[in-house]
Design a protein around this motif. Structure first.
Motif, short mmCIF file in Angstrom:
data_model
loop_
_atom_site.label_atom_id
_atom_site.label_comp_id
_atom_site.label_asym_id
_atom_site.label_seq_id
_atom_site.Cartn_x
_atom_site.Cartn_y
_atom_site.Cartn_z
N ASP A 78 0.83 -1.21 0.00
CA ASP A 78 0.00 0.00 0.00
C ASP A 78 0.87 1.26 0.00
N LEU A 79 1.96 1.23 0.74
CA LEU A 79 2.86 2.40 0.80
C LEU A 79 3.54 2.62 -0.55
N HIS A 80 3.95 1.53 -1.23
CA HIS A 80 4.50 1.68 -2.58
C HIS A 80 3.44 2.28 -3.50
N ASN A 81 2.22 1.84 -3.34
CA ASN A 81 1.10 2.36 -4.13
C ASN A 81 0.94 3.87 -3.90
N CYS A 82 1.03 4.27 -2.62
CA CYS A 82 0.88 5.69 -2.27
C CYS A 82 1.99 6.53 -2.89
N LEU A 83 3.21 6.03 -2.82
CA LEU A 83 4.33 6.77 -3.42
C LEU A 83 4.16 6.86 -4.93
N GLY A 84 3.63 5.80 -5.53
CA GLY A 84 3.35 5.85 -6.96
C GLY A 84 2.37 6.94 -7.30
N ASN A 85 1.35 7.12 -6.45
CA ASN A 85 0.37 8.19 -6.68
C ASN A 85 1.00 9.57 -6.54
N VAL A 86 1.94 9.70 -5.60
CA VAL A 86 2.64 10.97 -5.43
C VAL A 86 3.43 11.30 -6.70
N TYR A 87 4.15 10.32 -7.22
CA TYR A 87 4.94 10.56 -8.43
C TYR A 87 4.04 10.82 -9.63
N SER A 88 2.86 10.20 -9.65
CA SER A 88 1.90 10.51 -10.71
C SER A 88 1.47 11.96 -10.63
N SER A 89 1.22 12.42 -9.40
CA SER A 89 0.81 13.82 -9.20
C SER A 89 1.93 14.78 -9.58
#
Length: 509
Positions: free
Chosen positions: A273-284
Motif C-alpha cells: 500500500d505504501l508503494h502504491n501511495c508513493l506511486g500516486n505521489v509521483y503521478s501527481s
C-alpha cells in the motif's frame, strides 16, 4: 375514509393527507391500533412472527393474526412483494410515518426496546446479519450501550460493501458512544480497526479534517501500544488526506516515513500500500517512470500474496499513468479492462466505479463520446448506490464533457449546474476549475456570451485563489477562445502563445 364514515364525510374530511390517515387509524379498535403501532415501530417492512411476539406481551381481545388480517382488509398492510405470509409491509410509506408519529415518545422507546429484546430470540440464528435491526431499535430505545456492538457490526459491514452513507451513520453514532463509554470498546486491536475503518469512510466522503483526526488517533494508538503497523498505517492514511488536499510534498514525506518503519511479513500488504501511495505521489508530480516503478513493486507484492483487490488497485494506478502521463491509450485501456473484470469477480463496487470512470476517460480521448457517456451514466448509478456524492459530481462533470462534444447543450448545462450548486464544496479546486471549463464551453456553444465570460472569471478566481499554476495553460486556452469568439484576433493570438509557453513549461503535451 369516506366509505368508512359516509354520514359525516361531507363536513369532516381532514384538510391534510396526514390528518386523513390519522382519522382512519383513530377509528380502529384498540387491539388493531396496537398491532398497527407495533408494525410502525418495526418498520415499513417487517416480520409478522416478530410482531406476534410483541403483541403477546399484553393481553388482547383478539389474536395478532386477526388484527393483521383486519389491517390488510382495510388497506393498511399487505403481504410483502415476494408473496410470503411471514413478511408484511405498509401499503404506503406515509401510513407507517403517521402511525409512528402518533406514538408518545415514551411508548416509542418501550416498543423499540421490546423489538430489540424479542429480536435477540427471534433472530438468534443470524444475530450478526441482523445487526442493523438491533442497532436501530436499541438506539431508538435510548439504550446506547446495548446498541454499541450492533452499530459497530452494521457500520463495519456497510463500509466493507462501500455503502458510505449508511456506514457513516452507524459509525458516527458508535463513535459518540465510545467517547462517553470507552469500555464498550476496551480492546486496543478493535479500537485500531475502528479508527481505520471510520477514518477511511470519512475520507471517501471527503470529510478530510474528521478523517485526519481518526488517522491521528490510529497513529497515537500504535505508538502507545508499540504496534508498528498501526503507527505506519496511521501515518499512511494521514498522507492520503494530505494528497486529497493537494499537499503533495507533505504526502510524500508521510508515505516515506511510513515506509521507514521495520514492517514484517505479516504486514507486507501495508508495504504494498505504501508503494502504491508513493506511486500516486509521483503521478501527481508527472514522474511517469518512478510512478510505474512504485506501482510495479506494489503489484509484485500483491500478486505474491494473492491480494486480488490490491492487484485491481495496482492495475488501475498503472493504467492511470499510461493514460495521463505517457498518453499510451492502448496500454491504459488494457489495464483498466483487466481491473474491471477483476472487480466484478470480487464484487468490489468502489474499484469497479474507478475502472468505469477511467475507461470513460479513455473513450473521451479516443473521441468515442457516446461510449464514454454510457460509462459515466453507469458510474453515476454506482455513486448513488454507494452514497458517494463526490463520485457522482465527477461523473456528472464527465457526462457534461461528452454532452458538449455531442451538441447536447441542455443536458450538459443541467449536469454542470448540479455540480456548481451542490458539489462545489466537495470538489477539490482543480475539479471545480474543470467544471467551469466545461461550463464555459457549453455557454460559448450556446452563444450565451455574458454567461461564458462570467464563468471564465470564476475559473480565473479559482486558479489564483488556490495557486493552480499547472492549470494556467488550460485557463489561457479558454481566455484565447473567448477573445477569438469576440473577433479580437491579435489579443487572442497573444494569449494562445502564452498558453503554449505555459504548456511547454509544465510539459503538457
Amino acid at each position: 375514509s369516506m366509505r368508512e364514515s359516509l354520514g359525516a364525510a361531507a363536513t369532516s374530511v381532514p384538510g391534510t393527507l396526514q390528518g386523513l390517515l390519522q382519522s382512519r387509524i383513530d377509528r380502529l379498535s384498540p387491539p388493531v391500533q396496537a398491532a398497527l403501532q407495533m408494525a410502525a415501530v418495526l418498520g415499513s417492512r417487517f416480520s409478522a412472527g416478530l410482531l406476534s411476539r410483541m403483541y403477546q406481551l399484553e393481553a388482547q381481545s383478539m389474536t395478532s393474526e386477526e388484527a393483521l388480517q383486519e389491517l390488510e382488509e382495510k388497506g393498511f398492510l399487505e403481504a410483502d412483494s415476494d408473496g410470503t405470509v411471514e413478511e408484511r409491509r405498509f401499503r404506503h410509506p406515509l401510513m407507517q410515518e403517521v402511525a409512528y408519529g402518533g406514538l408518545l415518545m415514551m411508548v416509542r422507546k418501550i416498543l423499540h426496546e421490546s423489538a430489540a429484546r424479542l429480536g435477540e430470540q427471534f433472530y438468534s440464528d443470524r444475530l450478526d446479519a441482523e445487526a442493523p435491526f438491533f442497532a436501530h431499535h436499541y438506539w431508538r430505545a435510548g439504550l446506547k450501550v446495548e446498541a454499541a456492538p450492533h452499530l459497530w457490526k452494521a457500520g463495519h459491514s456497510s463500509a466493507r460493501n462501500f455503502e458510505l452513507l449508511t456506514a457513516e451513520k452507524y459509525l458516527s453514532r458508535f463513535a459518540g458512544i465510545v467517547e462517553e463509554e470507552p469500555a464498550v470498546m476496551g480492546d486496543a486491536t478493535d479500537r485500531a480497526e475502528f479508527e481505520e475503518v471510520y477514518g477511511k469512510v470519512l475520507l471517501e466522503r471527503n470529510e478530510l479534517e474528521a478523517a485526519r483526526s481518526r488517522f491521528e488517533r490510529l497513529r497515537h494508538l500504535g505508538e502507545s501500544e508499540t504496534r508498528t503497523a498501526w503507527t505506519a498505517a496511521g501515518i499512511m492514511y494521514t498522507g492520503h488526506v494530505a494528497l486529497a488536499l493537494g499537499n503533495i510534498e507533505e504526502a510524500k514525506d508521510l508515505f516515506e516515513k511510513g515506509m521507514s518503519f521495520p514492517l514484517d511479513e505479516p504486514d507486507i500488504q501495508l508495504v504494498a500500500d505504501l508503494h502504491n501511495c508513493l506511486g500516486n505521489v509521483y503521478s501527481s508530480s508527472d514522474d511517469a517512470i518512478r510512478a510505474l516503478e512504485e506501482h510495479g513493486k506494489a503489484l509484485e507484492i500483491r500478486e505474491r500474496i494473492g491480494d486480488r483487490r490490491g492487484i485491481a488497485k495496482s492495475l488501475l494506478n498503472m493504467g492511470f499513468v499510461f493514460l495521463e502521463l505517457t498518453g499510451d491509450l492502448t496500454r491504459a485501456e488494457e489495464h483498466f479492462h483487466k481491473a474491471l473484470d477483476l472487480t466484478r469477480e470480487i464484487g468490489d463496487r468502489k474499484l469497479r466505479s474507478m475502472a468505469l470512470n477511467n475507461l470513460g476517460r479513455v473513450a473521451i480521448d479516443k473521441g468515442e463520446w457516446n461510449h464514454a457517456l454510457t460509462r459515466f451514466r453507469r458510474l453515476e448509478e454506482l455513486a448513488e448506490e454507494l452514497g458517494w456524492p463526490l463520485l457522482r459530481y465527477v461523473s456528472l462533470r464527465n457526462q457534461a464533457s461528452c454532452e458538449v462534444s455531442l451538441g447536447h447543450i441542455d443536458s450538459a448545462l443541467r449536469n454542470l449546474r448540479t455540480c456548481t450548486e451542490q458539489g462545489d464544496d466537495m470538489l477539490v479546486p482543480s475539479e471545480r476549475f474543470f467544471v467551469r471549463s466545461i461550463l464555459f464551453e457549453a455557454y460559448l456553444r450556446a452563444l450565451a456570451d455574458s454567461r461564458a465570460h462570467a464563468v471564465l472569471s470564476e475559473a480565473e478566481e479559482i486558479l489564483l485563489e488556490h495557486g493552480l499554476e499547472d492549470l494556467r495553460d488550460a485557463f489561457l486556452i479558454l481566455k484565447g477562445r473567448w477573445l477569438a469568439a469576440r473577433r479580437e484576433w491579435e489579443r487572442s493570438a497573444t494569449v494562445f502563445a502564452a498558453a503554449a509557453e505555459s504548456a511547454q513549461q509544465y510539459e503538457h503535451a
